[in-house]
Design an enzyme around this catalytic site. Structure first.
Site, PDB file in Angstrom:
ATOM      1  N   ASN A  47       0.982  -1.211   0.000  1.00 24.21           N
ATOM      2  CA  ASN A  47       0.077  -0.036   0.169  1.00 24.21           C
ATOM      3  C   ASN A  47       0.722   1.337   0.064  1.00 24.21           C
ATOM      4  O   ASN A  47       0.665   2.345  -0.617  1.00 24.21           O
ATOM      5  CB  ASN A  47      -0.767   0.117   1.197  1.00 24.21           C
ATOM      6  CG  ASN A  47      -1.940  -1.128   1.349  1.00 24.21           C
ATOM      7  OD1 ASN A  47      -1.998  -1.606   0.122  1.00 24.21           O
ATOM      8  ND2 ASN A  47      -2.608  -1.292   2.486  1.00 24.21           N
ATOM      9  N   THR A 199      -0.715  10.030  14.321  1.00 22.28           N
ATOM     10  CA  THR A 199      -1.952  10.426  13.808  1.00 22.28           C
ATOM     11  C   THR A 199      -3.178  10.371  14.768  1.00 22.28           C
ATOM     12  O   THR A 199      -2.956   9.342  15.569  1.00 22.28           O
ATOM     13  CB  THR A 199      -2.377   9.570  12.486  1.00 22.28           C
ATOM     14  OG1 THR A 199      -2.282   8.184  12.800  1.00 22.28           O
ATOM     15  CG2 THR A 199      -1.164   9.783  11.470  1.00 22.28           C
ATOM     16  N   GLY A 204      -6.422  14.965  13.429  1.00 24.84           N
ATOM     17  CA  GLY A 204      -5.155  15.491  12.846  1.00 24.84           C
ATOM     18  C   GLY A 204      -4.045  14.885  13.128  1.00 24.84           C
ATOM     19  O   GLY A 204      -4.035  13.605  13.494  1.00 24.84           O
ATOM     20  N   ILE A 228      -8.738   1.367   5.627  1.00 22.35           N
ATOM     21  CA  ILE A 228      -7.738   0.440   5.632  1.00 22.35           C
ATOM     22  C   ILE A 228      -6.324   1.013   5.065  1.00 22.35           C
ATOM     23  O   ILE A 228      -5.409   0.930   5.587  1.00 22.35           O
ATOM     24  CB  ILE A 228      -8.366  -0.892   4.562  1.00 22.35           C
ATOM     25  CG1 ILE A 228      -9.228  -1.429   5.322  1.00 22.35           C
ATOM     26  CG2 ILE A 228      -6.929  -1.841   4.512  1.00 22.35           C
ATOM     27  CD1 ILE A 228     -10.110  -2.526   4.545  1.00 22.35           C
ATOM     28  N   ASP A 232      -1.602   4.300   5.363  1.00 25.21           N
ATOM     29  CA  ASP A 232      -0.589   3.893   4.715  1.00 25.21           C
ATOM     30  C   ASP A 232      -0.159   4.896   3.591  1.00 25.21           C
ATOM     31  O   ASP A 232       0.954   5.390   3.205  1.00 25.21           O
ATOM     32  CB  ASP A 232      -0.803   2.606   3.830  1.00 25.21           C
ATOM     33  CG  ASP A 232      -0.919   1.265   4.759  1.00 25.21           C
ATOM     34  OD1 ASP A 232       0.039   1.243   5.748  1.00 25.21           O
ATOM     35  OD2 ASP A 232      -1.480   0.319   4.322  1.00 25.21           O
TER      36      ASP A 232
END
Length: 290
Positions: A47, A199, A204, A228, A232
């Site tokens: 990803n 994160t 934010g 999901i 990434d």
């Protein structure tokens, strides 16, 4: 910001994602009907490599798949997204990694990962350049990441997921660690790491130096389709933004904007605009520059 994005080498997992989308995720022992089933390329490593390529960087993937139909599909998918997949090993005797995922109507998910070839992956024959930007996760096993840390000298980024205890040697080697707020709480040693991006979902993201917040940026409002691949995509964008010379707060704002696009896309490897578009979108959003 440099107009030329850095090349990124991603070392990590490559999975087939089998996704069941339902109105709600069942409770233990409960059956929920009416689901929709999809098969998608995934894995945190893949990803991130695909996100980097779609953002406009030169992206190289190092990992492993099984010698099976799923493995061939994953290799085709990586190459089709513009990722250099020549460093992906095809292992006989192991199935390609598979993630079984349930997603509800709000985009929340539950995931079971069957690692397959990802856990027999080694760095035999893999070389790293002295100035290479390297992005790792922990779905290929800690020994592989530790070996790479010892063998490489370039800019070293660890997305410390799934959360686990990290050796002091590895943390000291990391130029940047990226985690979500839950992972940050589960890895107390991160409070002493030299640079950590955290994160916070709708709240934010922030950058911490040795546990002290030095920058932050708000999240973008978005309708959630699937969370999901969002983390990434954030990782790839943050690495590219920082290596292109953006300050911490602006880089976080750019990565937040990329993550917002990702959660609005039902794919684990969402369509993304060039990084420069997100830089323009994020202009003036960052707070507390480094």
């Amino acid at each position: 910001m440099s107009t030329r994005l850095p090349a990124v080498t991603v070392v990590g997992s490559i999975n087939l994602d089998i996704i069941a989308t339902t109105d709600r995720i069942p409770s233990p022992g409960e059956t929920v009907g009416g689901g929709a089933l999809t098969h998608q390329p995934g894995g945190k490593g893949a990803n991130q490599a695909v996100a980097a390529a779609r953002l406009g960087a030169s992206s190289r993937m190092i990992g492993a798949v099984g010698n099976d139909a799923s493995g061939r599909l994953m290799l085709e998918s990586l190459s089709g997204a513009g990722v250099d997949a020549t460093g992906v090993a095809v292992l006989d005797g192991d199935a390609t990694g598979t993630a079984l995922i349930m997603v509800d109507r709000d985009g929340e998910n539950q995931i079971v990962v069957c690692p397959g070839a990802n856990f027999r992956f080694s760095l035999e024959g893999v070389e790293f350049g002295p100035d290479e930007t390297l992005l790792f996760q922990l779905e290929v096993g800690l020994p592989v990441v530790l070996e790479a840390a010892r063998r490489s000298s370039g800019f070293f980024v660890l997305n410390a997921a799934p959360a686990m205890d990290l050796p002091a040697e590895l943390l000291e080697r990391c130029d940047l660690v990226i985690v979500n707020e839950t992972e940050y709480e589960l890895i107390p040693a991160l409070a002493e790491a030299k640079l950590v991006a955290v994160t916070y979902g709708k709240d934010g993201s922030a950058m911490l130096e040795r546990g002290r917040k030095v920058a932050e940026a708000p999240a973008s409002a978005v309708t959630v389709a699937n969370t999901i691949g969002a983390g990434d995509a954030f990782c790839a964008a943050l690495v590219l933004a920082l290596r292109a010379g953006l300050d911490y707060s602006t880089a976080l704002a750019v990565a937040n904007a990329v993550g917002a696009d990702a959660v609005g896309d039902p794919s684990s490897q969402p369509a993304l605009a060039p990084l420069a578009d997100y830089v323009a979108r994020a202009a003036g959003v960052g707070v507390a520059a480094r």
